[in-house]
Design a protein around this motif. Sequence first.
Motif, PDB file in Angstrom:
ATOM      1  N   CYS A  69      49.745  35.308  35.309  1.00 17.68           N
ATOM      2  CA  CYS A  69      50.941  35.549  34.517  1.00 17.68           C
ATOM      3  C   CYS A  69      51.266  36.999  35.212  1.00 17.68           C
ATOM      4  CB  CYS A  69      51.025  35.559  33.092  1.00 17.68           C
ATOM      5  SG  CYS A  69      52.611  36.536  32.437  1.00 17.68           S
ATOM      6  N   LEU A  70      49.761  37.950  35.121  1.00 14.14           N
ATOM      7  CA  LEU A  70      48.994  38.562  35.127  1.00 14.14           C
ATOM      8  C   LEU A  70      49.204  39.476  36.464  1.00 14.14           C
ATOM      9  CD1 LEU A  70      46.043  39.048  33.122  1.00 14.14           C
ATOM     10  CD2 LEU A  70      48.079  40.599  32.454  1.00 14.14           C
ATOM     11  N   LYS A  71      49.347  38.911  37.354  1.00 17.59           N
ATOM     12  CA  LYS A  71      49.406  39.167  38.702  1.00 17.59           C
ATOM     13  C   LYS A  71      50.412  38.659  39.209  1.00 17.59           C
ATOM     14  CE  LYS A  71      44.982  37.274  40.043  1.00 17.59           C
ATOM     15  NZ  LYS A  71      44.397  35.697  41.123  1.00 17.59           N
ATOM     16  N   MET A  72      52.144  38.744  38.467  1.00 12.79           N
ATOM     17  CA  MET A  72      52.850  37.996  39.208  1.00 12.79           C
ATOM     18  C   MET A  72      54.093  39.683  38.048  1.00 12.79           C
ATOM     19  SD  MET A  72      56.040  34.792  37.844  1.00 12.79           S
ATOM     20  CE  MET A  72      54.640  34.182  39.416  1.00 12.79           C
ATOM     21  N   ARG A  73      53.955  39.786  37.215  1.00 13.15           N
ATOM     22  CA  ARG A  73      54.647  40.650  36.409  1.00 13.15           C
ATOM     23  C   ARG A  73      54.026  42.333  35.630  1.00 13.15           C
ATOM     24  NH1 ARG A  73      57.312  36.800  31.777  1.00 13.15           N
ATOM     25  NH2 ARG A  73      58.180  35.318  33.443  1.00 13.15           N
ATOM     26  N   TYR A  74      52.528  42.503  36.349  1.00 21.07           N
ATOM     27  CA  TYR A  74      51.880  42.986  35.425  1.00 21.07           C
ATOM     28  C   TYR A  74      50.675  43.730  36.792  1.00 21.07           C
ATOM     29  CZ  TYR A  74      52.984  42.109  31.456  1.00 21.07           C
ATOM     30  OH  TYR A  74      53.842  41.315  29.802  1.00 21.07           O
TER      31      TYR A  74
ATOM     32  N   LYS B 293      37.799  16.143  27.488  1.00 22.73           N
ATOM     33  CA  LYS B 293      37.144  16.209  28.558  1.00 22.73           C
ATOM     34  C   LYS B 293      38.610  16.991  28.990  1.00 22.73           C
ATOM     35  CE  LYS B 293      35.282  12.009  30.703  1.00 22.73           C
ATOM     36  NZ  LYS B 293      35.920  11.052  31.249  1.00 22.73           N
ATOM     37  N   PRO B 294      38.622  17.802  30.126  1.00 23.03           N
ATOM     38  CA  PRO B 294      37.847  18.808  31.198  1.00 23.03           C
ATOM     39  C   PRO B 294      36.934  19.542  30.340  1.00 23.03           C
ATOM     40  CG  PRO B 294      39.568  20.138  31.275  1.00 23.03           C
ATOM     41  CD  PRO B 294      39.974  18.712  30.055  1.00 23.03           C
ATOM     42  N   ALA B 295      36.131  19.580  30.326  1.00 18.66           N
ATOM     43  CA  ALA B 295      34.926  19.754  29.665  1.00 18.66           C
ATOM     44  C   ALA B 295      34.620  21.896  29.696  1.00 18.66           C
ATOM     45  CB  ALA B 295      33.104  20.065  30.488  1.00 18.66           C
ATOM     46  N   ARG B 296      35.328  22.519  30.233  1.00 18.88           N
ATOM     47  CA  ARG B 296      35.348  23.914  30.208  1.00 18.88           C
ATOM     48  C   ARG B 296      37.020  23.862  30.314  1.00 18.88           C
ATOM     49  NH1 ARG B 296      32.850  28.190  33.575  1.00 18.88           N
ATOM     50  NH2 ARG B 296      33.565  29.456  31.150  1.00 18.88           N
ATOM     51  N   LEU B 297      38.018  23.946  29.450  1.00 19.79           N
ATOM     52  CA  LEU B 297      38.903  23.922  29.470  1.00 19.79           C
ATOM     53  C   LEU B 297      39.805  25.084  29.259  1.00 19.79           C
ATOM     54  CD1 LEU B 297      41.370  22.364  29.426  1.00 19.79           C
ATOM     55  CD2 LEU B 297      41.169  21.990  25.959  1.00 19.79           C
ATOM     56  N   GLY B 298      38.349  26.144  29.054  1.00 15.66           N
ATOM     57  CA  GLY B 298      39.249  27.559  29.336  1.00 15.66           C
ATOM     58  C   GLY B 298      39.242  28.205  30.864  1.00 15.66           C
ATOM     59  N   VAL B 299      38.890  28.019  31.710  1.00 16.66           N
ATOM     60  CA  VAL B 299      38.996  28.004  32.736  1.00 16.66           C
ATOM     61  C   VAL B 299      40.719  27.791  32.992  1.00 16.66           C
ATOM     62  CG1 VAL B 299      38.781  27.798  35.447  1.00 16.66           C
ATOM     63  CG2 VAL B 299      36.598  28.087  33.426  1.00 16.66           C
ATOM     64  N   ARG B 300      41.263  26.779  32.477  1.00 19.54           N
ATOM     65  CA  ARG B 300      42.604  26.760  33.331  1.00 19.54           C
ATOM     66  C   ARG B 300      43.516  27.378  32.240  1.00 19.54           C
ATOM     67  NH1 ARG B 300      43.652  20.144  33.584  1.00 19.54           N
ATOM     68  NH2 ARG B 300      41.625  19.570  34.185  1.00 19.54           N
ATOM     69  N   VAL B 301      43.338  28.392  31.457  1.00 23.42           N
ATOM     70  CA  VAL B 301      44.122  28.914  30.638  1.00 23.42           C
ATOM     71  C   VAL B 301      43.941  30.688  31.256  1.00 23.42           C
ATOM     72  CG1 VAL B 301      44.248  29.634  27.547  1.00 23.42           C
ATOM     73  CG2 VAL B 301      43.617  27.741  27.763  1.00 23.42           C
ATOM     74  N   VAL B 302      42.614  31.008  31.456  1.00 26.93           N
ATOM     75  CA  VAL B 302      42.206  31.592  32.516  1.00 26.93           C
ATOM     76  C   VAL B 302      42.963  31.888  33.154  1.00 26.93           C
ATOM     77  CG1 VAL B 302      40.974  33.439  33.298  1.00 26.93           C
ATOM     78  CG2 VAL B 302      40.649  32.653  30.813  1.00 26.93           C
ATOM     79  N   GLU B 303      42.901  31.169  33.896  1.00 30.83           N
ATOM     80  CA  GLU B 303      44.118  31.050  34.889  1.00 30.83           C
ATOM     81  C   GLU B 303      45.016  31.214  35.112  1.00 30.83           C
ATOM     82  OE1 GLU B 303      42.876  31.691  38.491  1.00 30.83           O
ATOM     83  OE2 GLU B 303      41.162  31.265  38.153  1.00 30.83           O
TER      84      GLU B 303
ATOM     85  N   ASN C 212      43.469  24.153  37.904  1.00 39.91           N
ATOM     86  CA  ASN C 212      43.911  25.461  38.913  1.00 39.91           C
ATOM     87  C   ASN C 212      44.775  26.761  38.142  1.00 39.91           C
ATOM     88  OD1 ASN C 212      46.359  24.918  39.462  1.00 39.91           O
ATOM     89  ND2 ASN C 212      45.979  24.691  41.802  1.00 39.91           N
ATOM     90  N   GLY C 213      44.913  26.368  36.439  1.00 43.37           N
ATOM     91  CA  GLY C 213      45.986  27.158  35.461  1.00 43.37           C
ATOM     92  C   GLY C 213      47.528  26.550  36.194  1.00 43.37           C
ATOM     93  N   THR C 214      48.059  26.135  37.188  1.00 44.82           N
ATOM     94  CA  THR C 214      49.234  25.881  37.197  1.00 44.82           C
ATOM     95  C   THR C 214      50.013  24.975  35.983  1.00 44.82           C
ATOM     96  OG1 THR C 214      48.838  23.758  38.768  1.00 44.82           O
ATOM     97  CG2 THR C 214      49.100  25.982  40.161  1.00 44.82           C
ATOM     98  N   LEU C 215      51.479  24.678  35.749  1.00 41.59           N
ATOM     99  CA  LEU C 215      51.630  23.983  34.443  1.00 41.59           C
ATOM    100  C   LEU C 215      51.854  22.748  35.031  1.00 41.59           C
ATOM    101  CD1 LEU C 215      52.712  25.040  32.533  1.00 41.59           C
ATOM    102  CD2 LEU C 215      52.471  26.878  33.819  1.00 41.59           C
ATOM    103  N   GLN C 216      51.842  21.936  34.371  1.00 41.55           N
ATOM    104  CA  GLN C 216      52.044  20.468  34.767  1.00 41.55           C
ATOM    105  C   GLN C 216      52.760  20.106  35.181  1.00 41.55           C
ATOM    106  OE1 GLN C 216      49.150  18.634  35.324  1.00 41.55           O
ATOM    107  NE2 GLN C 216      47.310  18.939  33.757  1.00 41.55           N
ATOM    108  N   THR C 217      54.098  19.678  35.301  1.00 44.22           N
ATOM    109  CA  THR C 217      54.899  19.059  36.126  1.00 44.22           C
ATOM    110  C   THR C 217      56.143  18.528  34.925  1.00 44.22           C
ATOM    111  OG1 THR C 217      54.478  17.292  37.633  1.00 44.22           O
ATOM    112  CG2 THR C 217      56.447  17.001  36.886  1.00 44.22           C
TER     113      THR C 217
END
Length: 219
Positions: free
Chosen positions: A32-37, A17-27, A163-168
């Motif tokens: 990062c792209l939206k903030m810096r590029y 768990k979670p099944a689609r772990l890649g969604v977090r990585v892509v988000e 949603n791709g944000t960093l854990q505490t």
Amino acid sequence: MKFLVFLGSVRDSTPPKPARLGVRVVEAILACLKMRYQDHEIEVVDALDYSLEPIFKPHFAYPKNKAPSELNELAQKIESADGYIMVSPEYNHSMSPALANLLNHFGSSLFSYKPSAIVTYSAGQWGGMRAAVGMRTYLSELGCLPVSAMIHVPRAQDIFTANGTLQTGEDQDSWFNYFARTINQLAWWAQATKAHRAQADPHQLISDFKATPSERNAP
């Protein structure tokens, strides 16, 4: 620059768990792209959005204008992109079969002479590094040579939220700086290859392999 971010996981089962772990990585990559590029155009290509036929027939094997519309549209996106970010989990020390299946529907002439970046992840400690090694060979054969820096995310479920944000407790700057090493290389090569393609069309210099193995065989 225009970059396509390929999400190569269609897994919808647990464990783990979670099944689609890649969604977090892509988000997280997108954040990062939206903030810096901000000057770059970014689009996600999710393998889950393509319900491809179980009998394999690549885009280039269809008669002209007869391929399924979803393949035509993706072919146009691939051809118009300046570079690619390939995001994959690791299955049996190899890249995602869903990602390979999607990419294999298109000839290398669409990808060639542009750079790619490898991003792998896992629920365990290795971050998909063994899959990344194989992806270097695969992407090189596809023609979109991967840049030297790679991104590996171990225990992604403990680092990123849904949603791709960093854990505490995780430092965003540190992770984005890590991402940027690879993205900076990708952007540099994308700019260089785009400029040179405008001066000399590589497809005119080197014939594309289109139909039979004899087109690239030794005499």
